[in-house]
Design an enzyme around this catalytic site. Structure first.
Site, PDB file in Angstrom:
ATOM      1  CB  THR A 175      -0.886  -0.033   1.267  1.00 53.89           C
ATOM      2  OG1 THR A 175      -1.843  -1.069   1.098  1.00 53.89           O
ATOM      3  CG2 THR A 175      -1.589   1.282   1.515  1.00 53.89           C
ATOM      4  N   GLY A 205     -10.503  -2.449   3.247  1.00 53.37           N
ATOM      5  CA  GLY A 205      -9.453  -2.469   4.261  1.00 53.37           C
ATOM      6  C   GLY A 205      -9.436  -1.181   5.060  1.00 53.37           C
ATOM      7  N   GLY A 229      -4.841  -4.878   7.286  1.00 53.80           N
ATOM      8  CA  GLY A 229      -5.831  -3.830   7.534  1.00 53.80           C
ATOM      9  C   GLY A 229      -6.816  -4.104   8.645  1.00 53.80           C
TER      10      GLY A 229
HETATM   11  N1  ASP Z   1      -3.709  -2.066   4.681  1.00 53.42           N
HETATM   12  C1  ASP Z   1      -4.043  -2.630   3.401  1.00 53.42           C
HETATM   13  C2  ASP Z   1      -5.341  -3.372   3.523  1.00 53.42           C
HETATM   14  O1  ASP Z   1      -5.510  -4.120   4.450  1.00 53.42           O
HETATM   15  C3  ASP Z   1      -3.014  -3.523   2.851  1.00 53.42           C
HETATM   16  C4  ASP Z   1      -1.613  -2.988   2.834  1.00 53.42           C
HETATM   17  O2  ASP Z   1      -1.264  -2.073   3.571  1.00 53.42           O
HETATM   18  O3  ASP Z   1      -0.825  -3.487   2.036  1.00 53.42           O
HETATM   19  O4  ASP Z   1      -6.153  -3.249   2.639  1.00 53.42           O
END
Ligand code: ASP
Length: 308
Positions: A175, A205, A229
């Site tokens: 992300t 997320g 997330g």
């Molecule tokens: N936080 C993101 C999610 O859970 C994933 C990530 O940070 O790569 O959608």
């Protein structure tokens, strides 16, 4: 007049050695684009938007084209942008036909009385406001088709218990996000993601939820998170960290505490960038690596490791 500050991240996990260079290059380019916006007299909002667009366009990251695929083999994207001076916010969730969800989020922030649009409604809003739609296939790359195939074949051959490894710190969390302080003393934050690998269609997320994966308030701090997330959103982690800054703590301490809290409370893993309106910033993660870059009037630093 304030000296601008920009911090960007491109995910926190055990970024393998052969992917280090691509991550460093990606966050460096994002930092340069965000900084150009600030130098042109742009706002903190402009800077975080431009920085995030660069990483959405970069297939290295789990945002825009090149994102993880969901269980049905589609890219489904979430993004949020927030202005710390007005608390105006724009978010999109579960969009499948936008190359740059953060652009749509910015349009929502500036041109809608609403804060959050999802799925078809978000795409309709974007298209009505001049943002072209794309095919979902335009967002999919062979690397991700292979990654999903490999993951799903492991799922059928292993127990559900083992499938939890998806959330281990070694699994990719690419992300992207940015926080900025502009010369007027305003801060902003943006976060964009393709979410987690093999997620159920419609799963949202933390990244695009206010106070979870992204938050900005001039009175406290601007934050962007990455990582698994579900724990991050249960703890409303970005706001949790901003509240510690409001209480008088430095962002460096608050970011580290937030990640400690994520791990101690829910065994969560991830990373955070945090910036206050005085230009103090913090970078923390409990994963082996996190791609990040920071630029101030007298410092420029791009790195992949930052131990707290
Ligand atoms: N936080 C993101 C999610 O859970 C994933 C990530 O940070 O790569 O959608």
């Amino acid at each position: 007049m304030h000296d601008p500050v920009l911090v960007v991240h491109g995910g926190a996990w055990a970024i393998p050695d052969d992917m280090v260079e691509a991550h460093l290059k990606g966050v460096r380019s994002a930092m340069a684009a965000g900084w150009r916006a600030l130098e042109r007299g742009g706002t903190a909002l402009d800077a975080v938007e431009e920085a995030v667009v660069i990483m959405e366009d970069d297939e290295t990251f789990d945002a825009g084209r090149g994102s993880f695929l969901n269980r049905d083999g589609k890219v489904q994207l979430d993004a949020l942008i927030m202005d710390g001076s007005t608390l105006r916010t724009g978010g999109v969730g579960c969009v499948e036909h936008l190359r740059n969800p953060v652009r749509a989020a910015r349009k929502i922030l500036s041109e809608s009385p609403h804060v959050y649009f999802v799925a078809d409604g978000a795409e309709k809003f974007a298209s009505e406001h001049g943002i072209p739609l794309c095919e979902n296939g335009d967002l999919i790359i062979p690397r991700e088709i292979e990654r999903l195939r490999e993951f799903q074949s492991r799922l059928t051959s292993e127990s559900q218990e083992d499938a939890r490894d998806l959330f281990a710190p070694t699994i990719s969390h690419d992300t992207v996000g940015a926080v900025a302080l502009d010369s007027k003393g305003n801060i902003a934050a943006a976060t964009s993601t393709g979410g987690t690998l093999n997620k159920a269609p419609g799963r949202l997320g933390d990244s695009s939820l206010i106070g979870c994966g992204c938050y900005a308030d001039n009175k406290s701090a601007a934050a962007s998170t990455t990582g698994w997330g579900e724990p991050i959103m249960k703890l409303v982690l970005a706001k949790w960290a901003a509240d510690r800054v409001l209480a008088g703590n430095l962002p460096e301490w608050a970011a580290a505490e937030a990640i400690n809290y994520l791990e101690s409370r829910l065994n969560g893993h991830g990373g955070m960038i945090l910036l206050d309106a005085r230009g103090h910033y913090g970078i923390a993660h409990n994963t082996p690596r996190m791609a990040w870059a920071v630029k101030t009037a007298n410092r420029e630093h791009v790195a992949i490791e930052h131990h707290t």
